[in-house]
Design an enzyme around this catalytic site. Structure first.
Site, PDB file in Angstrom:
ATOM      1  N   ASP A 284      36.495  39.158  48.696  1.00  0.00           N
ATOM      2  CA  ASP A 284      37.595  39.864  49.351  1.00  0.00           C
ATOM      3  C   ASP A 284      37.508  41.380  49.223  1.00  0.00           C
ATOM      4  O   ASP A 284      37.975  42.105  50.108  1.00  0.00           O
ATOM      5  CB  ASP A 284      38.935  39.396  48.765  1.00  0.00           C
ATOM      6  N   GLU A 334      42.088  51.933  42.525  1.00  0.00           N
ATOM      7  CA  GLU A 334      41.446  51.870  43.843  1.00  0.00           C
ATOM      8  C   GLU A 334      41.754  50.552  44.547  1.00  0.00           C
ATOM      9  O   GLU A 334      41.891  50.514  45.774  1.00  0.00           O
ATOM     10  CB  GLU A 334      39.937  52.086  43.715  1.00  0.00           C
TER      11      GLU A 334
END
EC number: 3.4.24.-
Length: 481
Positions: A284, A334
């Site tokens: 993902d 992030e």
């Protein structure tokens, strides 16, 4: 003679009482030596695994007893977790190591409702725990006394340099490509704010970082595993399970041109992920760990709202600290951007040192602010990212057919390595006539188990996992029908 002896004794004792010491996590100004005592929960005569599913350790901090309750993080690695490095002639060397009996645990401190812990028990205890609102780190001392550990507050780790370290993201990004709409899934009332989501993570280590750790793959693996364990623990309050799907180490040379401009490197890495990495194995989100010095004070960069996009579901992070936890916070930061989170506004968010702060603080936090949670909820509602709906399945591996490697490859209906499996034709790697499946938690005598059949008992507050009646795989958290 007596004077010499006294001096020798003082020198031997000093490391246990010292106010400064160089540890793996950096130069620590003030620390305390503790001797964690393991409390055995297994009955007498029981066979003890290398790393128990549940452990308890006791020690003292500031003279007060601390009891750590730890549980193995069972979802930390995908079932087909792989590691890749490269031969001198450029060939990929991929292995599928057994990581079921790993040493990474999370937990809490006894009688402290707000406490958390993320601990590696591989060689002694290493990690962090939150006690009475304070962040403490623990790691073994390299002394002849192997039971000695150092405990110290995060703020007591000296900065490796005085320059502020910050994320390079300065503006929002919106994908031109729409993210596929999610199918309707059953959610319990408790999951309505933050429904269970699963992120399969790919970590790529560039050649610079590989050489930084003496070209030692084991050191890299251990460091990355510790990072992912910390990331997983930080994402738990959002009901996000982080699973490490693959580790790809560029052991011979970089496979993209790693540049000092972080957005440029992220763009090149995203192109490589779309073109190469996703064709090897589904996942993902991918992060590139690098040793390059990015321009300015930047230590990380990612696309805001990029999750589930083949090119933009990436981040790039400099391995900017010897302290694993500090780098893991940057990696989590992030990931937060990819999940739609902007930087915390110090005037609106009232969280000086939360994960999405634009600059690393001396008082490092492992929490997402209310602002970040709102951004994430908006992202889930508006973008409906489909790729993070379900837990990793065995079929996420994509490669050329190789019989008998215990994974379902492209072109195979079943793994034909074992002639004793009556559900699989060993000659064709196809299911035997009349068979629906050959293996899996929801496969019984070559047939799918009935819908609603429990295939994995619940852990914590999640519901039992139940078969769908349409697949041999066991879906996570009862999301069926």
């Amino acid at each position: 003679m007596i004077q010499v002896l006294l001096v020798t004794i003082c020198l031997a004792v000093f490391p246990y009482q010292g106010s400064s010491i160089i540890l793996e996590s950096g130069n620590v100004d003030d620390y305390e030596v503790v001797y964690p005592q393991k409390v055995t929960a297994l009955p007498k005569g029981a066979v003890q695994p290398k790393y128990e599913d549940a452990m308890q350790y006791e020690f003292k901090v500031n003279g007060e007893p601390v009891v750590l309750h730890l549980e193995k993080n069972k979802g930390l690695f995908s079932e087909d977790y792989s590691e890749t490095h490269y031969s001198p002639d450029g060939r990929e060397i991929t292995t599928y190591p057994s990581v079921e009996d790993h040493c990474y645990h999370h937990g809490r401190v006894h009688n402290d409702a707000d406490s958390t812990a993320s601990i590696s028990a591989c060689d002694g205890l290493k990690g962090h725990f939150k006690l009475q609102g304070e962040m403490y780190l623990i790691e073994p001392l390299e002394l002849s006394d192997s039971e000695a550990h150092a405990v110290f507050k995060y703020e007591n780790v000296e900065k490796e340099d005085e320059a502020p370290k910050m994320c390079g993201v300065t503006q929002n990004w919106e994908s031109d490509e729409s993210i596929k709409k999610a199918s309707q899934l059953y959610l319990t009332p408790e999951q309505q704010r933050f429904p269970q989501r699963h992120i399969e993570l790919a970590i790529v280590v560039d050649h610079g970082m590989y050489t930084k750790y003496s070209s030692n793959f084991k050191k890299i693996r251990k460091r990355v595993h510790q990072m992912v364990s910390n990331i997983n623990e930080m994402c738990r309050p959002l009901n996000i399970a982080i699973t490490l799907s693959l580790l790809d180490v560029w052991s011979e040379k970089d496979l993209i041109t790693v540049q000092a401009d972080a957005p440029t490197t992220a763009g090149l890495f995203g192109d490589w992920r779309e073109r190469v990495l996703l064709k090897k194995k589904n996942h993902d989100h991918a992060q590139l760990l690098t040793d390059i010095n990015f321009t300015g004070d930047t230590i990380g960069w990612a696309y805001v709202g990029g999750m589930c996009n083949a090119k933009y579901s990436v981040g790039t992070v400099k391995d900017h600290s010897s302290n694993v936890f500090v780098v893991a916070v940057t990696m989590t930061h992030e990931i937060g951007h990819n999940l739609g989170m902007e930087h915390d506004d110090k005037d609106k968010c009232k969280c000086e040192a939360c994960i999405m702060a634009p600059v690393i603080s001396d008082k490092q936090s492992k929490l997402f602010s209310d602002c970040s949670k709102d951004y994430y909820q908006t992202f889930l509602t508006n973008k409906k990212p489909q790729c993070i709906l379900n837990a990793p399945l065995r079929t996420d591996t994509v490669s050329t057919p190789i019989s008998g490697n215990e994974f379902l490859e492209a072109g195979e209906e079943c793994d034909c390595g074992s002639p004793s499996n009556p559900c699989c034709d060993v000659g064709t790697c196809k299911l035997s006539p009349g068979a629906q499946c050959a293996d899996g938690l929801c496969c019984d005598q070559c047939r799918f188990k009935k819908k609603g059949k429990i295939c994995r008992r619940a852990r914590g507050d999640n519901p039992d996992d139940r078969c769908t009646g349409q697949s041999a795989d066991c879906p996570r958290n009862g999301l069926y029908g």
